[in-house]
Design an enzyme around this catalytic site. Sequence first.
Site, mmCIF file in Angstrom:
data_model
loop_
_atom_site.group_PDB
_atom_site.id
_atom_site.type_symbol
_atom_site.label_atom_id
_atom_site.label_comp_id
_atom_site.label_asym_id
_atom_site.label_seq_id
_atom_site.Cartn_x
_atom_site.Cartn_y
_atom_site.Cartn_z
ATOM 1 N N GLY A 93 14.443 -17.754 -5.901
ATOM 2 C CA GLY A 93 15.418 -17.560 -4.840
ATOM 3 C C GLY A 93 14.820 -16.732 -3.715
ATOM 4 O O GLY A 93 13.843 -16.007 -3.896
ATOM 5 N N CYS A 94 15.425 -16.809 -2.526
ATOM 6 C CA CYS A 94 14.869 -16.129 -1.355
ATOM 7 C C CYS A 94 14.947 -14.607 -1.496
ATOM 8 O O CYS A 94 13.940 -13.904 -1.320
ATOM 9 C CB CYS A 94 15.572 -16.603 -0.088
ATOM 10 S SG CYS A 94 17.377 -16.514 -0.125
ATOM 11 N N HIS A 95 16.130 -14.077 -1.822
ATOM 12 C CA HIS A 95 16.252 -12.631 -2.023
ATOM 13 C C HIS A 95 15.339 -12.185 -3.163
ATOM 14 O O HIS A 95 14.690 -11.131 -3.083
ATOM 15 C CB HIS A 95 17.692 -12.250 -2.379
ATOM 16 C CG HIS A 95 18.732 -12.690 -1.404
ATOM 17 N ND1 HIS A 95 18.905 -12.103 -0.165
ATOM 18 C CD2 HIS A 95 19.682 -13.660 -1.489
ATOM 19 C CE1 HIS A 95 19.915 -12.688 0.462
ATOM 20 N NE2 HIS A 95 20.395 -13.633 -0.319
#
Length: 327
Positions: free
Chosen positions: A127-129
Site C-alpha cells: 500500500g502507498c502509506h
Amino acid sequence: MLRASIEATGNPMKHVVFVDGQEGTTGLRIHEYLAQRSDVEVLSIAPDRRKDAAERARLLNAADVAFLCLPDDAAREAVALVSNPHTCLIDASTAHRTDRGWVFGLPELAPEQRGRIRAAKRIANPGCHASAFILLLRPLVDAGLVPASLPVSATSITGYSGGGKKMIEQYQRGDDPRLAAPRPYALGLKHKHLPEMQQHTGLQTRPLFMPVVGGFYKGLAVTVPLPLSQLAQGCTSQAIHRALAQRYEGERFIRVMPLHDPGTLERDGGFFDVMGSNDSNRVDLFVFGSDSQVVLIARLDNLGKGASGAAVQSMNVHLGVDEGLGL
C-alpha cells in the site's frame, strides 16, 4: 498460447502481461508504464467481457505476469482462476499483503527481498502509506535504534487520487466546499494498511495511524515523530540518519535527503513539499531533529512508487530485466 505465436513469427520473445482491472486508477497507470516498452505484449479484455470469468481465466493463464488491480474479494476470485504454474500474479489489492504464501513486493525491504521476488509466483504489492512507513522504520528496527516494542504513531497526508475513481470525481466536480480543507479519515483506527505496516517493520504492536486526504491530486508524505528518550540509549538524529543512509546506499529509487534538509528548512521556509516526488518512482526520506526529539518523513507519488510504479518495479525484478525499465 500467445507466447508461442510470437516465437513462431521470428520476432524477439516478449513477456506477456495482463492487467485484470485495467480500467481502475492503478490499472490505467500500469498500462501507461507498459505502453512505452517494446519487451512486453499486453493482453486486453473486451469491455463487455470484463466480468466474464471464463475470458478472464483465459487471459490470466496466458500471461507471464498478471496484475490484479481489483477489490480484495475480486482479487481472491482471480487467484482461484489461475491454473498455469508459470503465471506470476502481482496483486495490488490488500488481500495478500500479510499472507505468508505471498512475497511482499517491496524490493528495498531487506537485502534478500529481490531474490524472493525473482523466485516468486505470488507477489503482493504494498500500500502507498505502508511503503512510506515501512521504508522509514524497518532499517531502524533492524538496527536496534527503534525498539520493536515501541508504540509508534504516524500521520500521512495524501492526494485524493488515492481514493480511486469515485473520490477523484468527487473532488474534481468542485461543488463541495468541505473538500477545500484537509480531511482526516480512518478514525476507527482500523486502516487497511495497518497489518502490513506492523508485519513488515517488525513492530510488536500496530502503529497509531492517522491518514489525511487533501485537495490535491497526488503526492504523499508519512510523518513519524519519535522521542529520543524512548529509543536505544544514546540514539541521536545523526545516528538515525546514518542508519537510513547506510541501509539504502546504492538504491536507485530511494533518496536519503541531507540531515535537517536545508532545502526544506531554508529555501522553502520550513514548509514541506508533499508533492516533491510526484511523477517519479522515487521515495525521499527526511530526518529532522533536536536534542530530544526526531521527526521522520517519507515522501512518494501515491500513484507511482505508492501503487503502479511499485508493481512494475516488482515485475521487472521478477522477470530479471533492468529494475527501472519503463519507470
